[in-house]
Write an enzyme that holds these catalytic residues in place. Structure first.
Site, PDB file in Angstrom:
ATOM      1  N   GLN A  93       0.816  -1.215   0.000  1.00  0.00           N
ATOM      2  CA  GLN A  93       0.000   0.000   0.000  1.00  0.00           C
ATOM      3  C   GLN A  93       0.856   1.274   0.000  1.00  0.00           C
ATOM      4  OE1 GLN A  93      -3.598  -0.836   0.519  1.00  0.00           O
ATOM      5  NE2 GLN A  93      -3.874   1.124  -0.496  1.00  0.00           N
ATOM      6  N   LYS A 135      -2.907  -0.948   6.656  1.00  0.00           N
ATOM      7  CA  LYS A 135      -3.864  -2.007   6.317  1.00  0.00           C
ATOM      8  C   LYS A 135      -4.381  -2.611   7.605  1.00  0.00           C
ATOM      9  CE  LYS A 135      -5.715  -4.125   2.776  1.00  0.00           C
ATOM     10  NZ  LYS A 135      -6.048  -3.618   1.447  1.00  0.00           N
ATOM     11  N   GLY A 154     -12.521  -0.314   2.550  1.00  0.00           N
ATOM     12  CA  GLY A 154     -12.915  -1.707   2.346  1.00  0.00           C
ATOM     13  C   GLY A 154     -11.808  -2.548   1.739  1.00  0.00           C
ATOM     14  N   ASP A 155     -12.017  -3.835   1.717  1.00  0.00           N
ATOM     15  CA  ASP A 155     -11.157  -4.809   1.042  1.00  0.00           C
ATOM     16  C   ASP A 155     -11.980  -6.101   1.002  1.00  0.00           C
ATOM     17  OD1 ASP A 155      -8.252  -5.264   0.035  1.00  0.00           O
ATOM     18  OD2 ASP A 155      -8.574  -6.985   1.303  1.00  0.00           O
TER      19      ASP A 155
HETATM   20  P1  NDP Z   1     -14.645  -8.984  -2.366  1.00  0.00           P
HETATM   21  O1  NDP Z   1     -14.763  -9.544  -1.016  1.00  0.00           O
HETATM   22  O2  NDP Z   1     -15.694  -8.074  -2.876  1.00  0.00           O
HETATM   23  O3  NDP Z   1     -14.505 -10.184  -3.436  1.00  0.00           O
HETATM   24  C1  NDP Z   1     -13.460 -11.084  -3.361  1.00  0.00           C
HETATM   25  C2  NDP Z   1     -13.647 -12.127  -4.450  1.00  0.00           C
HETATM   26  O4  NDP Z   1     -12.482 -12.954  -4.499  1.00  0.00           O
HETATM   27  C3  NDP Z   1     -14.813 -13.045  -4.180  1.00  0.00           C
HETATM   28  O5  NDP Z   1     -15.332 -13.523  -5.396  1.00  0.00           O
HETATM   29  C4  NDP Z   1     -14.143 -14.164  -3.393  1.00  0.00           C
HETATM   30  O6  NDP Z   1     -14.843 -15.398  -3.428  1.00  0.00           O
HETATM   31  C5  NDP Z   1     -12.820 -14.278  -4.090  1.00  0.00           C
HETATM   32  N1  NDP Z   1     -11.815 -14.771  -3.122  1.00  0.00           N
HETATM   33  C6  NDP Z   1     -11.483 -14.230  -1.935  1.00  0.00           C
HETATM   34  N2  NDP Z   1     -10.568 -14.981  -1.303  1.00  0.00           N
HETATM   35  C7  NDP Z   1     -10.333 -16.020  -2.107  1.00  0.00           C
HETATM   36  C8  NDP Z   1      -9.488 -17.128  -2.007  1.00  0.00           C
HETATM   37  N3  NDP Z   1      -8.702 -17.331  -0.941  1.00  0.00           N
HETATM   38  N4  NDP Z   1      -9.498 -18.009  -3.053  1.00  0.00           N
HETATM   39  C9  NDP Z   1     -10.288 -17.798  -4.144  1.00  0.00           C
HETATM   40  N5  NDP Z   1     -11.117 -16.752  -4.286  1.00  0.00           N
HETATM   41  C10 NDP Z   1     -11.136 -15.880  -3.286  1.00  0.00           C
HETATM   42  O7  NDP Z   1     -13.207  -8.297  -2.426  1.00  0.00           O
HETATM   43  P2  NDP Z   1     -12.659  -7.219  -3.453  1.00  0.00           P
HETATM   44  O8  NDP Z   1     -13.225  -7.457  -4.797  1.00  0.00           O
HETATM   45  O9  NDP Z   1     -12.784  -5.895  -2.822  1.00  0.00           O
HETATM   46  O10 NDP Z   1     -11.097  -7.572  -3.459  1.00  0.00           O
HETATM   47  C11 NDP Z   1     -10.514  -8.494  -4.378  1.00  0.00           C
HETATM   48  C12 NDP Z   1      -9.011  -8.252  -4.455  1.00  0.00           C
HETATM   49  O11 NDP Z   1      -8.776  -6.902  -4.891  1.00  0.00           O
HETATM   50  C13 NDP Z   1      -8.255  -8.393  -3.142  1.00  0.00           C
HETATM   51  O12 NDP Z   1      -6.957  -8.890  -3.409  1.00  0.00           O
HETATM   52  C14 NDP Z   1      -8.150  -6.958  -2.635  1.00  0.00           C
HETATM   53  O13 NDP Z   1      -7.078  -6.776  -1.745  1.00  0.00           O
HETATM   54  C15 NDP Z   1      -7.919  -6.244  -3.960  1.00  0.00           C
HETATM   55  N6  NDP Z   1      -8.219  -4.824  -3.936  1.00  0.00           N
HETATM   56  C16 NDP Z   1      -9.460  -4.362  -3.603  1.00  0.00           C
HETATM   57  C17 NDP Z   1      -9.733  -3.005  -3.625  1.00  0.00           C
HETATM   58  C18 NDP Z   1     -11.102  -2.463  -3.378  1.00  0.00           C
HETATM   59  O14 NDP Z   1     -11.286  -1.255  -3.574  1.00  0.00           O
HETATM   60  N7  NDP Z   1     -12.079  -3.274  -2.975  1.00  0.00           N
HETATM   61  C19 NDP Z   1      -8.665  -2.018  -3.913  1.00  0.00           C
HETATM   62  C20 NDP Z   1      -7.413  -2.609  -4.326  1.00  0.00           C
HETATM   63  C21 NDP Z   1      -7.218  -3.954  -4.297  1.00  0.00           C
HETATM   64  P3  NDP Z   1     -15.665 -15.895  -2.145  1.00  0.00           P
HETATM   65  O15 NDP Z   1     -16.907 -15.092  -2.151  1.00  0.00           O
HETATM   66  O16 NDP Z   1     -15.877 -17.339  -2.390  1.00  0.00           O
HETATM   67  O17 NDP Z   1     -14.789 -15.640  -0.950  1.00  0.00           O
END
Ligand code: NDP
Length: 448
Positions: free
Chosen positions: A114, A129, A168-169
């Site tokens: 970050q 974080k 969020g994350d």
């Molecule tokens: P969400 O919780 O909205 O979605 C996460 C998605 O990834 C879900 O479909 C989830 O499936 C899947 N997932 C999570 N963990 C695993 C795992 N261990 N194995 C396989 N699939 C997995 O999170 P975000 O979309 O916000 O975040 C996704 C990624 O983007 C993360 O790495 C986050 O750090 C990064 N990110 C997010 C930002 C944001 O603004 N939200 C900003 C910058 C980066 P399931 O529902 O089955 O868990």
């Protein structure tokens, strides 16, 4: 690529000793160090100022108990974390991850990444974080609220609009941010922009929900354009089906691509006709169900159990948007074999070092997470500005600023890579450009 610089090898040894049992953190530090070799050689003043020795140690790490009562009246206990990593260029800023895999090593790797990401946005934000090993899956709304309130009952004393601004994350969306904000306001008796990703009725920014996914596509389009290509007419595979994946699907489609696959941690869907995003939004955002539901209303689509198989689907562009280390060497080789020419990262550190090696040695265009997914935090920075100024910009205004920021991030990565003789290596460019700004600030502020 093995490190050759004696000084960096020494610092990395210390990092490994001090943080044993935290492989994700060590992986993140190693990747940055590999990019910094030419910088260290050209800038002995930064070594002299101990910038790198200080950068690898978080300024503050907070670990706390999060007790809450479930719907059966039983006490549950989770562990909460906030790592305030680096405040050289602004207040700590970074999301809160709620997932059972969370432990201090995950929070430290994310906090470390970050620092550079926030620096690349051009906005004044330091790196931080937080999170918890709480699993939101299957919890009732009441349980989510009680957990979030308990989490904030400890966290509130460590954060503030000018000190540390979480967001969020994974597992933390608008609902969770709302509950946390409500509890902060109640405890402090003040209405400030202490969290970003807030609801639109209480200080949230338009386009924040879309920002990471949209920003990923803006960055990727810049990278493609610089290499004579574009999204138009291309086939795209996106992993995950959360916040980042959904809005990456939307923007890639708007830019003329066909997105054919999405996943969750149980499996993936393949729709040769192109993903019907309205159906995905209904399943994930409204009903909070699993992605496999999609095939019940889309008979041409196929659902397959297990998530890594998604990388065996032929595509031109891959956008990993789920989680860390989701593409390993074998998956990367499959992508190359099937003709993929670009990988751009929505998730944080979704590619293993071996996978990155495969991309680079095969000449793929590679957009590293800390640059490609910086649109989320950049728009959080814009939310902070709006909160401070007590005004709100239109969707179009925020989206235009986001596009400008993503273009400028690509330019910084491209120029830094060229300046250090690594043209086309945007990972090295992102690490170098992100590092230099923070390093100059740390040097100027003395040994603190
Ligand atoms: P969400 O919780 O909205 O979605 C996460 C998605 O990834 C879900 O479909 C989830 O499936 C899947 N997932 C999570 N963990 C695993 C795992 N261990 N194995 C396989 N699939 C997995 O999170 P975000 O979309 O916000 O975040 C996704 C990624 O983007 C993360 O790495 C986050 O750090 C990064 N990110 C997010 C930002 C944001 O603004 N939200 C900003 C910058 C980066 P399931 O529902 O089955 O868990």
């Amino acid at each position: 690529m093995a490190l050759t610089n004696e000084y960096l090898i020494g610092v990395l040894e210390t990092v490994k000793k001090r943080n044993a049992g935290e492989p994700e953190f060590i992986q993140a530090v190693t990747e940055v160090f590999e990019s910094l070799e030419p910088v260290v050689e050209r800038r002995p003043d930064l070594v002299e100022a101990g910038v790198i020795d200080r950068l690898v140690e978080p300024e503050r790490q907070i670990i706390f108990r999060v007790p809450w009562v479930d719907d059966n009246g039983k006490t549950q206990v989770n562990r909460g974390f906030r790592v305030q990593y680096n405040s050289a260029i602004g207040p700590y800023k970074g999301g809160i991850r709620l997932h059972p895999s969370v432990y201090i090593g995950i929070i430290k790797f994310l906090g470390f990444e970050q620092i550079f990401k926030n620096s690349l946005t051009t906005l004044p934000m330091g790196g931080g974080k937080g999170g918890s090993d709480f699993d939101p899956k299957g919890k009732s709304d009441g349980e989510i609220m009680r957990f979030c309130q308990s989490f904030m009952t400890e966290l509130y004393r460590h954060i503030g609009a000018d000190c540390d601004v979480p967001a969020g994350d994974i597992g933390t969306g608008a609902r969770e941010i709302g509950y946390m904000f409500g509890q902060y306001k109640r405890l402090k008796n003040e209405f400030t922009g202490v969290l970003t990703g807030k609801g639109l009725t209480f200080g949230g920014s338009l386009a924040r929900t879309e920002a990471t996914g949209f920003g990923l596509c803006y960055f990727t389009e810049e990278m493609l354009k610089a290499n004579g290509k574009s999204f138009a007419g291309k086939t795209v595979v996106i992993s995950g089906s959360g916040n980042v994946a959904i809005y990456a699907t939307q923007k890639a489609t708007e830019l003329g691509a066909k997105v054919v696959a999405l996943s969750d941690s149980n499996g993936y869907i393949y729709d040769k006709n192109g993903i019907d995003l309205a159906a995905v939004k209904q399943i994930k955002e409204v009903e909070r169900k699993r992605i496999k539901e999609y095939v019940t209303t889309h008979p041409d689509a196929v659902y397959t159990e297990g998530c890594s198989g998604i990388w065996s689907i032929p595509c031109d562009i891959a956008l990993p948007c789920a989680t860390q280390n989701e593409i390993n060497k074998e998956s990367a080789e499959l992508l190359v074999k099937n003709g993929c020419f670009a990988v751009s990262e929505g998730a944080n550190m979704p590619s293993t070092p071996e996978a990155i090696e495969v991309y680079l040695s095969n000449g793929l265009l590679y957009g590293p997470a800390k640059a490609a997914n910086a649109g989320g935090v950049a728009t959080s920075g814009l939310e902070m500005s709006q909160n401070s100024a007590r005004l709100s910009w239109t969707f179009e205004e925020v989206d235009a600023k986001l596009q400008g920021i993503m273009k400028s991030i690509f330019k910084s990565c491209d120029e830094a890579a060229k300046e250090y003789g690594l043209e086309g290596n945007y990972m090295a460019g992102a690490n170098i450009a992100g590092f230099l700004k923070v390093a100059e600030a740390m040097k100027a502020q003395g040994c603190v």
